[in-house]
Scaffold this motif. Structure first.
Motif, PDB file in Angstrom:
ATOM      1  N   HIS A  48       0.841  -1.202   0.000  1.00  0.00           N
ATOM      2  CA  HIS A  48       0.000   0.000   0.000  1.00  0.00           C
ATOM      3  C   HIS A  48       0.871   1.244   0.000  1.00  0.00           C
ATOM      4  O   HIS A  48       1.863   1.318   0.710  1.00  0.00           O
ATOM      5  N   LYS A  49       0.465   2.226  -0.768  1.00  0.00           N
ATOM      6  CA  LYS A  49       1.256   3.449  -0.897  1.00  0.00           C
ATOM      7  C   LYS A  49       0.577   4.655  -0.240  1.00  0.00           C
ATOM      8  O   LYS A  49       1.253   5.563   0.208  1.00  0.00           O
ATOM      9  N   THR A  50      -0.747   4.669  -0.177  1.00  0.00           N
ATOM     10  CA  THR A  50      -1.427   5.820   0.423  1.00  0.00           C
ATOM     11  C   THR A  50      -1.336   5.732   1.944  1.00  0.00           C
ATOM     12  O   THR A  50      -1.333   4.639   2.510  1.00  0.00           O
ATOM     13  N   PRO A  51      -1.283   6.868   2.624  1.00  0.00           N
ATOM     14  CA  PRO A  51      -1.178   6.855   4.099  1.00  0.00           C
ATOM     15  C   PRO A  51      -2.365   6.150   4.768  1.00  0.00           C
ATOM     16  O   PRO A  51      -2.186   5.457   5.764  1.00  0.00           O
ATOM     17  N   GLU A  52      -3.561   6.304   4.211  1.00  0.00           N
ATOM     18  CA  GLU A  52      -4.735   5.656   4.790  1.00  0.00           C
ATOM     19  C   GLU A  52      -4.625   4.141   4.696  1.00  0.00           C
ATOM     20  O   GLU A  52      -4.959   3.407   5.629  1.00  0.00           O
ATOM     21  N   ALA A  53      -4.175   3.658   3.548  1.00  0.00           N
ATOM     22  CA  ALA A  53      -4.037   2.217   3.344  1.00  0.00           C
ATOM     23  C   ALA A  53      -2.935   1.644   4.236  1.00  0.00           C
ATOM     24  O   ALA A  53      -3.065   0.531   4.760  1.00  0.00           O
ATOM     25  N   VAL A  54      -1.857   2.394   4.431  1.00  0.00           N
ATOM     26  CA  VAL A  54      -0.768   1.939   5.292  1.00  0.00           C
ATOM     27  C   VAL A  54      -1.255   1.824   6.731  1.00  0.00           C
ATOM     28  O   VAL A  54      -0.938   0.862   7.435  1.00  0.00           O
ATOM     29  N   ILE A  55      -2.055   2.795   7.181  1.00  0.00           N
ATOM     30  CA  ILE A  55      -2.612   2.745   8.540  1.00  0.00           C
ATOM     31  C   ILE A  55      -3.546   1.556   8.684  1.00  0.00           C
ATOM     32  O   ILE A  55      -3.518   0.840   9.683  1.00  0.00           O
ATOM     33  N   GLN A  56      -4.361   1.314   7.666  1.00  0.00           N
ATOM     34  CA  GLN A  56      -5.306   0.198   7.718  1.00  0.00           C
ATOM     35  C   GLN A  56      -4.576  -1.146   7.776  1.00  0.00           C
ATOM     36  O   GLN A  56      -4.918  -2.006   8.580  1.00  0.00           O
ATOM     37  N   ILE A  57      -3.559  -1.325   6.950  1.00  0.00           N
ATOM     38  CA  ILE A  57      -2.844  -2.606   6.933  1.00  0.00           C
ATOM     39  C   ILE A  57      -1.969  -2.761   8.174  1.00  0.00           C
ATOM     40  O   ILE A  57      -1.679  -3.891   8.598  1.00  0.00           O
ATOM     41  N   SER A  58      -1.570  -1.653   8.823  1.00  0.00           N
ATOM     42  CA  SER A  58      -0.742  -1.761  10.030  1.00  0.00           C
ATOM     43  C   SER A  58      -1.531  -2.355  11.193  1.00  0.00           C
ATOM     44  O   SER A  58      -0.942  -2.852  12.150  1.00  0.00           O
ATOM     45  N   ARG A  59      -2.844  -2.322  11.125  1.00  0.00           N
ATOM     46  CA  ARG A  59      -3.686  -2.929  12.171  1.00  0.00           C
ATOM     47  C   ARG A  59      -3.772  -4.446  12.035  1.00  0.00           C
ATOM     48  O   ARG A  59      -4.223  -5.125  12.943  1.00  0.00           O
ATOM     49  N   ILE A  60      -3.366  -4.952  10.897  1.00  0.00           N
ATOM     50  CA  ILE A  60      -3.420  -6.396  10.645  1.00  0.00           C
ATOM     51  C   ILE A  60      -2.149  -7.030  11.204  1.00  0.00           C
ATOM     52  O   ILE A  60      -1.042  -6.567  10.929  1.00  0.00           O
ATOM     53  N   PRO A  61      -2.265  -8.099  11.985  1.00  0.00           N
ATOM     54  CA  PRO A  61      -1.094  -8.732  12.614  1.00  0.00           C
ATOM     55  C   PRO A  61      -0.339  -9.644  11.646  1.00  0.00           C
ATOM     56  O   PRO A  61      -0.185 -10.842  11.886  1.00  0.00           O
ATOM     57  N   TYR A  62       0.146  -9.069  10.568  1.00  0.00           N
ATOM     58  CA  TYR A  62       0.800  -9.845   9.512  1.00  0.00           C
ATOM     59  C   TYR A  62       2.044 -10.579  10.027  1.00  0.00           C
ATOM     60  O   TYR A  62       2.173 -11.793   9.861  1.00  0.00           O
ATOM     61  N   ALA A  63       2.965  -9.847  10.660  1.00  0.00           N
ATOM     62  CA  ALA A  63       4.207 -10.456  11.132  1.00  0.00           C
ATOM     63  C   ALA A  63       3.932 -11.516  12.204  1.00  0.00           C
ATOM     64  O   ALA A  63       4.607 -12.550  12.248  1.00  0.00           O
ATOM     65  N   SER A  64       2.948 -11.287  13.039  1.00  0.00           N
ATOM     66  CA  SER A  64       2.586 -12.267  14.065  1.00  0.00           C
ATOM     67  C   SER A  64       2.065 -13.556  13.429  1.00  0.00           C
ATOM     68  O   SER A  64       2.383 -14.661  13.878  1.00  0.00           O
ATOM     69  N   ALA A  65       1.276 -13.419  12.383  1.00  0.00           N
ATOM     70  CA  ALA A  65       0.767 -14.595  11.671  1.00  0.00           C
ATOM     71  C   ALA A  65       1.909 -15.374  11.031  1.00  0.00           C
ATOM     72  O   ALA A  65       1.947 -16.610  11.096  1.00  0.00           O
ATOM     73  N   ILE A  66       2.855 -14.656  10.440  1.00  0.00           N
ATOM     74  CA  ILE A  66       4.007 -15.318   9.821  1.00  0.00           C
ATOM     75  C   ILE A  66       4.816 -16.073  10.877  1.00  0.00           C
ATOM     76  O   ILE A  66       5.211 -17.220  10.677  1.00  0.00           O
ATOM     77  N   ARG A  67       5.057 -15.440  12.041  1.00  0.00           N
ATOM     78  CA  ARG A  67       5.797 -16.114  13.118  1.00  0.00           C
ATOM     79  C   ARG A  67       5.069 -17.371  13.581  1.00  0.00           C
ATOM     80  O   ARG A  67       5.693 -18.402  13.841  1.00  0.00           O
ATOM     81  N   SER A  68       3.753 -17.297  13.683  1.00  0.00           N
ATOM     82  CA  SER A  68       2.974 -18.465  14.110  1.00  0.00           C
ATOM     83  C   SER A  68       3.099 -19.600  13.107  1.00  0.00           C
ATOM     84  O   SER A  68       3.217 -20.776  13.485  1.00  0.00           O
ATOM     85  N   LEU A  69       3.069 -19.265  11.833  1.00  0.00           N
ATOM     86  CA  LEU A  69       3.223 -20.289  10.797  1.00  0.00           C
ATOM     87  C   LEU A  69       4.630 -20.860  10.790  1.00  0.00           C
ATOM     88  O   LEU A  69       4.827 -22.061  10.580  1.00  0.00           O
ATOM     89  N   MET A  70       5.617 -19.994  11.052  1.00  0.00           N
ATOM     90  CA  MET A  70       7.004 -20.454  11.057  1.00  0.00           C
ATOM     91  C   MET A  70       7.281 -21.421  12.202  1.00  0.00           C
ATOM     92  O   MET A  70       8.177 -22.246  12.099  1.00  0.00           O
ATOM     93  N   TYR A  71       6.538 -21.322  13.297  1.00  0.00           N
ATOM     94  CA  TYR A  71       6.734 -22.258  14.399  1.00  0.00           C
ATOM     95  C   TYR A  71       6.239 -23.655  14.010  1.00  0.00           C
ATOM     96  O   TYR A  71       6.879 -24.655  14.318  1.00  0.00           O
ATOM     97  N   ALA A  72       5.112 -23.716  13.332  1.00  0.00           N
ATOM     98  CA  ALA A  72       4.547 -25.017  12.958  1.00  0.00           C
ATOM     99  C   ALA A  72       5.304 -25.665  11.806  1.00  0.00           C
ATOM    100  O   ALA A  72       5.402 -26.896  11.734  1.00  0.00           O
ATOM    101  N   MET A  73       5.845 -24.862  10.932  1.00  0.00           N
ATOM    102  CA  MET A  73       6.434 -25.350   9.682  1.00  0.00           C
ATOM    103  C   MET A  73       7.548 -26.388   9.869  1.00  0.00           C
ATOM    104  O   MET A  73       7.459 -27.474   9.297  1.00  0.00           O
ATOM    105  N   PRO A  74       8.593 -26.148  10.636  1.00  0.00           N
ATOM    106  CA  PRO A  74       9.673 -27.146  10.684  1.00  0.00           C
ATOM    107  C   PRO A  74       9.341 -28.382  11.510  1.00  0.00           C
ATOM    108  O   PRO A  74       9.990 -29.408  11.363  1.00  0.00           O
TER     109      PRO A  74
END
Length: 194
Positions: free
Chosen positions: A84-110
């Motif tokens: 996202h490039k617009t400031p509004e879209a960046v704020i909206q996506i920053s509320r999504i726990p993207y990195a936390s979801a990736i970490r959770s998946l990385m724990y199960a993966m190996p």
């Protein structure tokens, strides 16, 4: 402890109990959240992270989502241009726990979920600045885990150790950097180990 020599294991347990304060609790049923299934008659052992997957699905409100068929949708090529490039879209996506979801998946993966490694490696590239398409790809992995959460890895059954290795590569798969991507899997007696 595990092994075939019962007398040696008994002597080691006796020595440990004299040296350390310990309690023999019998056969392990869970190790680090991984459920252990045993079928001694067929010499099989199975590993499952279904409880962990349930926790992850609950943490990201995906426990009632549709069940996904594959961890990655066919034809999806994520790139940095999807950020996202617009400031509004960046704020909206920053509320999504993207990195936390990736970490959770990385724990199960190996541990037990080798089947999601490609999807996690692709989606983890965009943790610093994800877009809605990136989040959609992570939700696809979570939907797939919802459908397959009760599956587990099974090892054993074959007295001979047979190791097989496979590799695959894709020239310029990474749309952003035009780098090649390669993957491998090593199989021991028909089960993925790496």
């Amino acid at each position: 402890m595990f092994g075939n020599d019962i007398s040696m294991m008994t002597s080691v347990k006796l020595w440990l109990s004299k040296t350390f304060l310990m309690k023999d609790m019998g056969n392990a049923s869970y190790i680090l959240g991984i459920k252990i299934y045993r079928d001694r008659s067929r010499k099989l052992i199975g590993l499952s992270q279904s409880l962990y997957v349930d926790k992850v699905l609950g943490r990201f409100q995906m426990e009632h989502s549709k069940k996904g068929f594959l961890p990655v949708r066919h034809g999806i090529h994520l790139s940095k241009s999807m950020n996202h490039k617009t400031p509004e879209a960046v704020i909206q996506i920053s509320r999504i726990p993207y990195a936390s979801a990736i970490r959770s998946l990385m724990y199960a993966m190996p541990c037990t979920r080798h089947d999601i490694s490609f999807a996690v490696s692709i989606t983890s590239r965009y943790q610093s600045n994800p877009g809605s398409e990136h989040w959609s790809a992570v939700k696809t992995v979570l939907k797939y885990l919802r459908r397959t959460k009760d599956m587990f890895l099974v090892y054993g059954g074959n007295p001979e150790l047979l190791v097989e290795g496979y590799t695959d590569s894709d020239f310029e798969y990474d749309v952003d950097d035009r780098k090649s991507t390669s993957r491998y899997v090593f199989i021991l007696n028909g089960r993925a180990i790496s």
